[in-house]
Design a protein around this motif. Structure first.
Motif, PDB file in Angstrom:
ATOM      1  N   GLY A   3       0.843  -1.194   0.000  1.00 20.83           N
ATOM      2  CA  GLY A   3       0.000   0.000   0.000  1.00 20.83           C
ATOM      3  C   GLY A   3       0.863   1.221   0.000  1.00 20.83           C
ATOM      4  N   GLY A   4       0.274   2.361   0.348  1.00 17.95           N
ATOM      5  CA  GLY A   4       1.069   3.580   0.397  1.00 17.95           C
ATOM      6  C   GLY A   4       0.207   4.786   0.713  1.00 17.95           C
ATOM      7  N   LYS A   5       0.854   5.947   0.664  1.00 19.19           N
ATOM      8  CA  LYS A   5       0.177   7.180   1.048  1.00 19.19           C
ATOM      9  C   LYS A   5      -0.843   7.587  -0.009  1.00 19.19           C
ATOM     10  CE  LYS A   5       4.520   8.890   2.878  1.00 19.19           C
ATOM     11  NZ  LYS A   5       5.574   8.706   1.898  1.00 19.19           N
ATOM     12  N   LEU A   6      -1.904   8.221   0.457  1.00 15.46           N
ATOM     13  CA  LEU A   6      -2.880   8.771  -0.476  1.00 15.46           C
ATOM     14  C   LEU A   6      -2.294  10.022  -1.111  1.00 15.46           C
ATOM     15  CD1 LEU A   6      -4.714   6.903   1.209  1.00 15.46           C
ATOM     16  CD2 LEU A   6      -6.512   8.624   0.959  1.00 15.46           C
ATOM     17  N   GLU A   7      -2.470  10.140  -2.413  1.00 22.29           N
ATOM     18  CA  GLU A   7      -2.075  11.384  -3.061  1.00 22.29           C
ATOM     19  C   GLU A   7      -3.279  12.314  -3.066  1.00 22.29           C
ATOM     20  OE1 GLU A   7      -0.330  10.265  -6.823  1.00 22.29           O
ATOM     21  OE2 GLU A   7       1.454   9.480  -5.802  1.00 22.29           O
ATOM     22  N   ALA A   8      -3.009  13.605  -3.333  1.00 27.95           N
ATOM     23  CA  ALA A   8      -4.087  14.605  -3.272  1.00 27.95           C
ATOM     24  C   ALA A   8      -5.251  14.161  -4.160  1.00 27.95           C
ATOM     25  CB  ALA A   8      -3.547  15.956  -3.731  1.00 27.95           C
TER      26      ALA A   8
ATOM     27  N   ASP B   1      -8.666   4.292  -4.595  1.00 25.84           N
ATOM     28  CA  ASP B   1      -7.845   4.758  -5.739  1.00 25.84           C
ATOM     29  C   ASP B   1      -6.370   4.544  -5.437  1.00 25.84           C
ATOM     30  OD1 ASP B   1     -10.087   5.828  -6.976  1.00 25.84           O
ATOM     31  OD2 ASP B   1      -9.753   7.866  -6.195  1.00 25.84           O
ATOM     32  N   ALA B   2      -5.980   4.935  -4.216  1.00 23.97           N
ATOM     33  CA  ALA B   2      -4.561   4.872  -3.862  1.00 23.97           C
ATOM     34  C   ALA B   2      -4.076   3.422  -3.888  1.00 23.97           C
ATOM     35  CB  ALA B   2      -4.340   5.480  -2.474  1.00 23.97           C
ATOM     36  N   LEU B   3      -4.909   2.505  -3.373  1.00 24.60           N
ATOM     37  CA  LEU B   3      -4.497   1.097  -3.341  1.00 24.60           C
ATOM     38  C   LEU B   3      -4.379   0.517  -4.747  1.00 24.60           C
ATOM     39  CD1 LEU B   3      -6.223  -0.898  -0.489  1.00 24.60           C
ATOM     40  CD2 LEU B   3      -3.789  -0.589  -0.952  1.00 24.60           C
ATOM     41  N   ILE B   4      -5.365   0.844  -5.581  1.00 22.56           N
ATOM     42  CA  ILE B   4      -5.325   0.325  -6.956  1.00 22.56           C
ATOM     43  C   ILE B   4      -4.022   0.793  -7.619  1.00 22.56           C
ATOM     44  CG2 ILE B   4      -6.431   0.534  -9.237  1.00 22.56           C
ATOM     45  CD1 ILE B   4      -9.151   0.611  -7.629  1.00 22.56           C
ATOM     46  N   ARG B   5      -3.679   2.066  -7.416  1.00 24.77           N
ATOM     47  CA  ARG B   5      -2.437   2.608  -8.003  1.00 24.77           C
ATOM     48  C   ARG B   5      -1.209   1.929  -7.394  1.00 24.77           C
ATOM     49  NH1 ARG B   5       0.643   5.935  -5.693  1.00 24.77           N
ATOM     50  NH2 ARG B   5      -0.923   6.791  -4.264  1.00 24.77           N
ATOM     51  N   GLU B   6      -1.162   1.844  -6.059  1.00 26.25           N
ATOM     52  CA  GLU B   6       0.030   1.279  -5.401  1.00 26.25           C
ATOM     53  C   GLU B   6       0.218  -0.192  -5.763  1.00 26.25           C
ATOM     54  OE1 GLU B   6       2.372   2.601  -3.456  1.00 26.25           O
ATOM     55  OE2 GLU B   6       1.579   4.542  -2.820  1.00 26.25           O
ATOM     56  N   LEU B   7      -0.893  -0.959  -5.827  1.00 25.45           N
ATOM     57  CA  LEU B   7      -0.754  -2.391  -6.120  1.00 25.45           C
ATOM     58  C   LEU B   7      -0.253  -2.600  -7.544  1.00 25.45           C
ATOM     59  CD1 LEU B   7      -3.925  -3.768  -4.271  1.00 25.45           C
ATOM     60  CD2 LEU B   7      -1.549  -3.865  -3.517  1.00 25.45           C
ATOM     61  N   ARG B   8      -0.647  -1.686  -8.438  1.00 28.80           N
ATOM     62  CA  ARG B   8      -0.135  -1.784  -9.814  1.00 28.80           C
ATOM     63  C   ARG B   8       1.351  -1.411  -9.823  1.00 28.80           C
ATOM     64  NH1 ARG B   8      -3.279   1.842 -12.736  1.00 28.80           N
ATOM     65  NH2 ARG B   8      -4.972   0.354 -12.614  1.00 28.80           N
ATOM     66  N   GLU B   9       1.699  -0.296  -9.151  1.00 26.72           N
ATOM     67  CA  GLU B   9       3.103   0.164  -9.169  1.00 26.72           C
ATOM     68  C   GLU B   9       4.045  -0.811  -8.467  1.00 26.72           C
ATOM     69  OE1 GLU B   9       2.013   4.942  -8.775  1.00 26.72           O
ATOM     70  OE2 GLU B   9       3.063   3.952  -7.131  1.00 26.72           O
ATOM     71  N   GLU B  10       3.613  -1.302  -7.306  1.00 30.03           N
ATOM     72  CA  GLU B  10       4.534  -2.098  -6.478  1.00 30.03           C
ATOM     73  C   GLU B  10       4.546  -3.567  -6.859  1.00 30.03           C
ATOM     74  OE1 GLU B  10       3.386  -1.628  -2.385  1.00 30.03           O
ATOM     75  OE2 GLU B  10       3.913   0.500  -2.346  1.00 30.03           O
ATOM     76  N   LEU B  11       3.353  -4.087  -7.298  1.00 34.38           N
ATOM     77  CA  LEU B  11       3.241  -5.542  -7.486  1.00 34.38           C
ATOM     78  C   LEU B  11       2.823  -5.946  -8.889  1.00 34.38           C
ATOM     79  CD1 LEU B  11       1.316  -6.292  -4.157  1.00 34.38           C
ATOM     80  CD2 LEU B  11       3.757  -6.597  -4.573  1.00 34.38           C
TER      81      LEU B  11
ATOM     82  N   ILE C 286      -0.096  -5.812 -10.303  1.00 28.37           N
ATOM     83  CA  ILE C 286      -1.399  -6.473 -10.449  1.00 28.37           C
ATOM     84  C   ILE C 286      -2.511  -5.434 -10.575  1.00 28.37           C
ATOM     85  CG2 ILE C 286      -0.774  -8.598  -9.235  1.00 28.37           C
ATOM     86  CD1 ILE C 286      -2.191  -7.453  -6.752  1.00 28.37           C
ATOM     87  N   ASP C 287      -3.620  -5.863 -11.204  1.00 29.04           N
ATOM     88  CA  ASP C 287      -4.787  -4.992 -11.338  1.00 29.04           C
ATOM     89  C   ASP C 287      -5.874  -5.461 -10.400  1.00 29.04           C
ATOM     90  OD1 ASP C 287      -4.165  -3.002 -13.243  1.00 29.04           O
ATOM     91  OD2 ASP C 287      -3.993  -4.611 -14.740  1.00 29.04           O
ATOM     92  N   VAL C 288      -6.371  -4.510  -9.635  1.00 37.41           N
ATOM     93  CA  VAL C 288      -7.407  -4.814  -8.647  1.00 37.41           C
ATOM     94  C   VAL C 288      -8.557  -3.859  -8.912  1.00 37.41           C
ATOM     95  CG1 VAL C 288      -7.920  -4.682  -6.196  1.00 37.41           C
ATOM     96  CG2 VAL C 288      -5.716  -5.544  -6.932  1.00 37.41           C
ATOM     97  N   SER C 289      -9.773  -4.322  -8.804  1.00 42.90           N
ATOM     98  CA  SER C 289     -10.887  -3.383  -8.976  1.00 42.90           C
ATOM     99  C   SER C 289     -11.406  -3.003  -7.588  1.00 42.90           C
ATOM    100  CB  SER C 289     -11.996  -4.017  -9.819  1.00 42.90           C
ATOM    101  OG  SER C 289     -12.734  -4.899  -9.019  1.00 42.90           O
ATOM    102  N   ALA C 290     -12.001  -1.812  -7.524  1.00 44.60           N
ATOM    103  CA  ALA C 290     -12.468  -1.297  -6.230  1.00 44.60           C
ATOM    104  C   ALA C 290     -13.452  -2.290  -5.601  1.00 44.60           C
ATOM    105  CB  ALA C 290     -13.104   0.074  -6.415  1.00 44.60           C
ATOM    106  N   ALA C 291     -14.247  -2.981  -6.463  1.00 46.19           N
ATOM    107  CA  ALA C 291     -15.266  -3.902  -5.939  1.00 46.19           C
ATOM    108  C   ALA C 291     -14.627  -5.080  -5.197  1.00 46.19           C
ATOM    109  CB  ALA C 291     -16.123  -4.421  -7.096  1.00 46.19           C
ATOM    110  N   CYS C 292     -13.358  -5.377  -5.491  1.00 44.58           N
ATOM    111  CA  CYS C 292     -12.698  -6.521  -4.832  1.00 44.58           C
ATOM    112  C   CYS C 292     -11.959  -6.111  -3.565  1.00 44.58           C
ATOM    113  CB  CYS C 292     -11.732  -7.194  -5.798  1.00 44.58           C
ATOM    114  SG  CYS C 292     -12.591  -7.930  -7.191  1.00 44.58           S
ATOM    115  N   LEU C 293     -12.034  -4.848  -3.202  1.00 44.97           N
ATOM    116  CA  LEU C 293     -11.339  -4.393  -1.994  1.00 44.97           C
ATOM    117  C   LEU C 293     -12.344  -4.318  -0.850  1.00 44.97           C
ATOM    118  CD1 LEU C 293      -9.158  -1.511  -3.522  1.00 44.97           C
ATOM    119  CD2 LEU C 293      -8.333  -3.683  -2.568  1.00 44.97           C
ATOM    120  N   ALA C 294     -12.273  -5.257   0.058  1.00 47.22           N
ATOM    121  CA  ALA C 294     -13.234  -5.276   1.171  1.00 47.22           C
ATOM    122  C   ALA C 294     -12.619  -4.611   2.398  1.00 47.22           C
ATOM    123  CB  ALA C 294     -13.591  -6.717   1.499  1.00 47.22           C
TER     124      ALA C 294
END
Ligand SMILES: Nc1nc2c([nH]c(=O)n2[C@H]2C[C@H](O)[C@@H](COP(=O)(O)OP(=O)(O)OP(=O)(O)O)O2)c(=O)[nH]1
Length: 336
Positions: free
Chosen positions: A241-246, A252-262, A264-272
Motif C-alpha cells: 500500500g502507500g500514502k494517499l495522493e491529493a 484509488d490509492a491502493l489500486i495505483r500502489e498495487l499496480r506500481e509495487e506488485l 497487479i490490477d485490482v478493482s475497487a469492488a474486490c477491496l473489502a
C-alpha cells in the motif's frame, strides 16, 4: 587473483563498498600500518605485519560466505582509477539480532565525511536486508571525531565501558553507541500529503493517511512486502500500500500502489474494508485503513525490488512489522 564473492557492491554518491580482494593487500597494509589510524582501533596490532593483510582479507571472505560478518573495502574513484580509502564492517553478535559496526579510513582521506557515508550505508543495508534489529559500536572516549560519526548516523550513546586495545596493550575507556531502524534518520518521512485543509490547531500533529491491503491467495496465505532500504523502517515487513495522493480515495490509492509495487490490477469492488490502524507515529499520526482482497488480475511481482513473502496467518507474527500493524495482525489471524 580476484575472488568473486556473491555480494553485490553497495554504492553511495562517492563511494563503493565491495568485498576486499587479495590484490588489495599491499595498499591496505600501506594505509593501516599508520599509528594515527591504528591507535583508535581495538583489534589491530601496531606495527601491522604485511602478511596479516593477506590473512585478514581471507578471513573476511570466510565470514562473508558464512554470513557472520560483512567487512568491505571502501573505495573511491580518482578519475578512472579505483582508490582504496579504508574499510567498514558489520559483525553479527552470536544469538542476537544485533551487529557491531566498525570502520577505519586512511589518514589522507580524513575530513571528507567518508566514514559516515560508508558506515551509514552499510548499517542501513544491514537493517534492511539482514535479520537484524540493532546496530552497535564503541569508540575510545578520547575519539570525539568517531563519536560524532556515529551520532550523525543516528546511533545514540548507550553507556560507557572498557575495551582492550591491542596496539596500546591495555584496556581503555570507551563510549558505547546503539540504535535501531527508527534511529537511522537519514531518510525521515517527509511527504504528509493528507493534511486537513484548515490550519491544524497549534500543536496538532499532521495526519498521514495510508491505504494498505492484505492480499489473500487461494491457500489462505497473506502477502507481506519488506520495506526497502532508503525508506523509514526499512527491513520491516508490511502490507502493500502507500500514502494517499491529493484527491485520491483510499481505494484509488491502493489500486495505483498495487499496480506500481506488485504489477497487479485490482478493482475497487474486490477491496473489502477490514479494519484500520490509528497510531501515534511520533512526528505524525498514522491513519491506515486495511482492506482484504482475494481477487486480482496479473501475477504478483516485486516491481520495486522489494522482498515478498506469502505467509500463513499463524506465521504472521514471525515477521517484524511496524508497530501500527501489530493489532491488525492479530485481527487478521483470527479472521482467516
Ligand atoms: N504500506 C504500508 N505502510 C505502513 C504499514 N504500516 C505502517 O506503519 N506503515 C506506514 C509506514 C509509512 O510511514 C507509511 C507508508 O509510507 P510509504 O512511504 O511506504 O508510502 P509510499 O509507498 O506512498 O512511499 P513513497 O512513494 O512516498 O516512497 O505508512 C503497512 O502495513 N503498509
Amino acid at each position: 587473483m580476484t575472488t568473486d564473492l556473491d555480494f553485490a557492491p553497495l554504492r553511495t554518491e562517492r563511494l563503493t563498498l565491495r568485498p576486499l580482494r587479495a590484490e588489495d593487500a599491499a595498499e591496505l597494509h600501506r594505509l593501516i600500518n599508520d599509528w594515527e589510524v591504528v591507535r583508535w582501533l581495538s583489534r589491530v596490532p601496531f606495527p601491522y605485519p604485511r602478511e596479516l593483510a593477506d590473512d585478514w582479507i581471507a578471513s573476511t571472505h570466510r565470514q562473508l560466505a558464512e554470513g557472520s560478518a560483512w567487512h568491505l573495502a571502501i573505495v573511491g574513484q580518482d578519475g578512472d582509477t579505483e582508490v582504496l580509502v579504508g574499510c567498514v564492517g558489520l559483525t553479527r553478535e552470536a544469538d542476537s539480532r544485533r551487529a557491531e559496526l566498525g570502520y577505519w579510513v586512511g589518514r589522507r582521506f580524513w575530513g571528507h565525511g567518508v566514514a559516515a557515508e560508508a558506515a551509514g550505508r552499510l548499517a542501513r543495508w544491514g537493517l534492511a536486508h539482514l535479520d537484524l534489529d540493532r546496530i552497535f559500536a564503541h569508540v575510545l572516549e578520547e575519539n570525539a571525531r568517531s563519536g560524532a560519526v556515529l551520532q550523525r548516523l543516528g546511533l545514540k550513546e548507550s553507556g560507557r565501558a572498557e575495551a582492550h586495545f591491542l596496539a596500546r596493550n591495555g584496556r581503555l575507556p570507551v563510549v558505547c553507541f546503539e540504535g535501531g531502524r527508527e534511529d537511522m534518520t537519514e531518510f525521515p518521512p517527509t511527504a504528509e500529503p493528507v493534511v486537513p485543509k484548515a490550519e491544524p490547531a497549534a500543536g496538532a500533529k499532521p495526519m498521514l493517511l495510508v491505504a494498505a491491503c492484505a492480499l489473500v491467495d487461494p491457500d489462505g496465505r497473506v502477502l507481506l512486502a519488506r520495506r526497502p532500504e532508503g525508506k523509514p523502517m526499512a527491513g520491516l515487513w508490511e502490507f502493500p500500500g502507500g500514502k494517499l495522493e491529493a484527491g485520491e480515495t483510499p481505494e484509488d490509492a491502493l489500486i495505483r500502489e498495487l499496480r506500481e509495487e506488485l504489477g497487479i490490477d485490482v478493482s475497487a469492488a474486490c477491496l473489502a474494508p477490514f479494519t484500520f490502524a490509528s497510531h501515534d507515529a511520533g512526528r505524525f499520526h498514522l491513519l491506515m485503513p486495511l482492506y482484504l482482497c482475494r481477487r486480482w488480475e496479473g501475477t504478483v511481482t516485486a516491481r520495486e525490488g522489494q522482498a515478498l513473502a506469502w505467509v500463513r496467518p499463524n506465521k504472521l507474527s514471525d515477521y517484524a512489522m511496524p508497530p501500527a500493524d501489530k493489532p491488525l495482525v492479530a485481527l487478521l489471524r483470527d479472521f482467516l
